[in-house]
Design a protein around this motif. Structure first.
Motif, PDB file in Angstrom:
ATOM      1  N   ILE A 357       0.844  -1.192   0.000  1.00 29.27           N
ATOM      2  CA  ILE A 357       0.000   0.000   0.000  1.00 29.27           C
ATOM      3  C   ILE A 357       0.879   1.241   0.000  1.00 29.27           C
ATOM      4  O   ILE A 357       1.860   1.330   0.731  1.00 29.27           O
ATOM      5  CB  ILE A 357      -1.003  -0.007   1.176  1.00 29.27           C
ATOM      6  CG1 ILE A 357      -1.909   1.214   1.082  1.00 29.27           C
ATOM      7  CG2 ILE A 357      -0.303  -0.079   2.524  1.00 29.27           C
ATOM      8  CD1 ILE A 357      -3.191   1.072   1.850  1.00 29.27           C
ATOM      9  N   ILE A 401      -2.028  -1.624  -3.757  1.00 29.76           N
ATOM     10  CA  ILE A 401      -3.161  -0.763  -3.408  1.00 29.76           C
ATOM     11  C   ILE A 401      -2.688   0.685  -3.393  1.00 29.76           C
ATOM     12  O   ILE A 401      -1.669   1.004  -2.777  1.00 29.76           O
ATOM     13  CB  ILE A 401      -3.724  -1.121  -2.010  1.00 29.76           C
ATOM     14  CG1 ILE A 401      -4.249  -2.564  -2.009  1.00 29.76           C
ATOM     15  CG2 ILE A 401      -4.826  -0.149  -1.601  1.00 29.76           C
ATOM     16  CD1 ILE A 401      -4.696  -3.030  -0.637  1.00 29.76           C
ATOM     17  N   GLY A 403      -3.344   4.104  -1.939  1.00 33.37           N
ATOM     18  CA  GLY A 403      -4.158   4.675  -0.875  1.00 33.37           C
ATOM     19  C   GLY A 403      -3.330   5.001   0.346  1.00 33.37           C
ATOM     20  O   GLY A 403      -2.127   4.729   0.403  1.00 33.37           O
ATOM     21  N   GLN A 407      -5.788   5.132   6.574  1.00 41.38           N
ATOM     22  CA  GLN A 407      -7.217   4.937   6.337  1.00 41.38           C
ATOM     23  C   GLN A 407      -7.548   3.490   5.989  1.00 41.38           C
ATOM     24  O   GLN A 407      -8.680   3.058   6.154  1.00 41.38           O
ATOM     25  CB  GLN A 407      -7.685   5.858   5.205  1.00 41.38           C
ATOM     26  CG  GLN A 407      -7.922   7.278   5.695  1.00 41.38           C
ATOM     27  CD  GLN A 407      -7.966   8.259   4.546  1.00 41.38           C
ATOM     28  OE1 GLN A 407      -8.187   7.886   3.404  1.00 41.38           O
ATOM     29  NE2 GLN A 407      -7.740   9.525   4.863  1.00 41.38           N
ATOM     30  N   ASN A 408      -6.569   2.782   5.474  1.00 42.68           N
ATOM     31  CA  ASN A 408      -6.859   1.433   4.973  1.00 42.68           C
ATOM     32  C   ASN A 408      -6.333   0.311   5.862  1.00 42.68           C
ATOM     33  O   ASN A 408      -6.384  -0.846   5.486  1.00 42.68           O
ATOM     34  CB  ASN A 408      -6.252   1.263   3.579  1.00 42.68           C
ATOM     35  CG  ASN A 408      -6.974   2.110   2.544  1.00 42.68           C
ATOM     36  OD1 ASN A 408      -8.043   1.744   2.078  1.00 42.68           O
ATOM     37  ND2 ASN A 408      -6.413   3.263   2.223  1.00 42.68           N
TER      38      ASN A 408
END
Ligand code: ZN
Ligand code: ZN
Length: 565
Positions: A357, A401, A403, A407-408
């Motif tokens: 991420i 990912i 992002g 938040q994830n």
């Protein structure tokens, strides 16, 4: 020059004569007699082109001599002898006479094995048979052993490099497997290439000339395995075999796999006045009818290389992280090299997955510190990294990912690696992680970072609440929010650079590689059930690499994060 003179004198003393004509490609050629090891003398040519002797002298059988026309182990296509196993013997150019004598001696011993019809020659021949079989640069990479049909190797310029892939198609496979099963002989069909399995060691005989066309191939197969010949003849009577321009048979024998690719191009079809679509009618036992034009079909002898997961990862010892889900946070310098290293040690295999991420895209300034390159400029790093790994290591399950990690974040992974190297983020992540562990969770986090201007690289594994330090335990907090590292490598101030509103710490890619390598090894140790030492590092002062005492660190009393949980 001295070495050359010494060698020339020695060979002349041994009765060799220098061949003045044939040294055009550099080096010199000598003619003479091999007569060591009690053999009947045999005429040879010796070509020496590297007087440092790092490349072995080449010894050729002389035309007309015994074995000159023999197919055998350790006789190459150009009649040179393969008398020394490369890498096994180092010739010492400081003692040129004994080095040359060693060559004459070793080559003579090989001839004496030929003279005695040494049965181990057949074993050697089988071991190195790939080298004899192939008459083309083509390679077939057998990727079977895969379960999913979409795991192909993605390779550009497939034709130019002569790479053929055997890709499994389950439906076709099962259908033909049933159809052809025949005792312990069976066919397995793939797209265009048909596999015949033999329980025997091939080739049966060392003196068998290698086939150049279909007729010779049938004969060659018959001698190796009459049973396999039956399978082959049946295959050749099927229209499905003749559907493609390069029908291919692969024999999977006990010791290796070898392929025959038939050159069924329009030129051949027209020259023999054949009809496309009815070639199978000429196949089967009709091949033994006199005048059958198909038997002239030329073939490429091609090696088949095992490209299964086991073969690909064979040099790793055994792969790590199969079936594990690993989250890597941050696809920057450290994260990029780390993801690549993880994939190379086996992460993402067998339904496992590496998830990356990151929310940044690749900029010019990243190029010299990142595993990605110009092709991926202005792309999201996590997506580009996913594509790179999928392309280069197709067995790896990977998911990029785009992002924000805050938040994830979730903890549904077998391991999380924080490769951001960002203090504020790691501080936040540590708190989240401690509460995950408090609630009975057990996902470990491995932190990897650089200190100073890349002069120190560190990893810390936090895998339980019980005894060991959390990430925050590495900091000493003062009263006014000021804080300092508990184990600083150096107190030198960092020369931050400011680009727009970004702050850059200058360091070279090699520093990130060190951190990535350290993290990858720590992760592998954890996977193998050996999480200690949890705090690891390395550092350098100028050109001096200093020892870091890797250890399990105890909690810091009064740690702002873990002492309050
Ligand atoms: Zn050899
Ligand atoms: Zn702590």
């Amino acid at each position: 020059m001295e070495v050359q003179i010494a060698i020339e004198r020695y060979l002349l003393r041994c009765g060799f004569t220098a061949d003045l004509k044939s040294g055009s490609e550099g080096g010199r050629v000598f003619r003479g007699v091999l007569d060591r090891a009690g053999i009947d003398p045999i005429m040879v040519l010796i070509w020496i082109y590297d007087w440092s002797l790092s490349k072995y002298p080449v010894i050729y059988l002389k035309e007309g001599e015994r074995y000159y026309n023999t197919v055998s182990a350790h006789i190459n296509w150009d009649r040179s002898l393969c008398y020394i196993a490369p890498g096994e013997v180092v010739l010492n150019a400081f003692a040129p006479e004994s080095a040359i004598e060693l060559c004459l001696e070793t080559a003579s011993r090989l001839i004496s094995r030929f003279d005695a019809c040494d049965p181990t020659l057949l074993t050697d021949y089988r071991d190195e048979f790939n080298a004899y079989w192939s008459n083309d640069r083509s390679r077939i990479y057998a990727v079977d052993g895969l379960v999913k049909s979409h795991y192909h190797l993605h390779i550009d310029n497939v034709k130019e490099r002569g790479v053929w892939l055997v890709s499994p198609n389950r439906k076709e496979h099962n259908h033909l497997y049933e159809y052809f099963s025949n005792g312990n002989e069976c066919f397995t069909a793939f797209s265009g290439a048909f596999v015949i399995t033999s329980e025997e060691n091939w080739p049966k005989d060392i003196k068998l000339p290698l086939p150049e066309n279909l007729k010779e191939f049938l004969e060659w197969v018959r001698i190796n395995s009459p049973k396999s010949l039956l399978s082959l003849v049946r295959l050749l009577s099927l229209s499905i075999f003749w559907e493609r321009a390069y029908p291919t048979v692969i024999f999977k024998t006990q010791n290796h796999s070898l392929a025959a690719i038939f050159k069924l191009d329009m030129e051949f079809i027209e020259s023999k006045k054949l009809t496309v679509g009815s070639l199978h009618a000429l196949g089967g036992f009709r091949l033994y009818v006199d005048g059958n034009p198909l038997v002239k079909l030329p073939m490429i002898r091609c090696n088949v290389e095992d490209a299964s997961v086991d073969a690909v990862y064979a040099r790793n010892g055994s792969p790590s992280f199969q079936g594990k889900n690993i989250l890597v946070i941050g696809a920057g310098s450290i994260g990029g090299f780390l993801v690549e290293s993880l994939a190379m040690v086996g992460a993402g295999l067998e339904e496992g997955c590496i998830t990356i991420i990151d929310e940044d895209y690749l900029e010019i300034g990243n190029l010299t510190r990142h595993v990605l390159g110009v092709d991926d400029l202005n792309r999201y790093k996590s997506e580009a990294l996913q594509e790179k790994i999928e392309r280069e290591m197709p067995y790896t399950g990977i998911n990029g990912i785009v992002g924000d990690a805050q938040q994830n974040l979730n903890f549904e992974y077998d391991m999380i690696i924080d490769a951001t190297g960002q203090e504020a983020f790691s501080r936040w992540l540590n708190r989240e992680h401690l509460s995950h562990l408090m609630k009975g969770g057990n996902t470990p986090i491995l932190y990897a970072w650089l200190e100073g201007e890349g002069t120190a690289w560190r990893t810390l594994l936090v895998d339980s609440l019980d005894d060991h330090a959390c990430w925050e335990c590495l900091y000493i907090h003062g009263k006014d929010g000021d804080r300092a590292l508990r184990f600083p490598h150096s107190n030198e101030p960092v020369n931050y650079r400011h680009v727009g509103c970004k702050t850059i710490v200058p360091y070279a890619a090699t520093a990130a590689m060190q951190a990535a390598a350290l993290a990858c090894e720590a992760a592998v140790d954890w996977y193998q059930g050996q999480p200690s030492p949890r705090f690891r590092g390395g550092h350098r002062s100028g050109r001096v690499y200093e020892a870091f005492s890797n250890r399990d660190l105890e909690k810091q009393e009064g740690c702002l994060a873990c002492s309050k949980t």
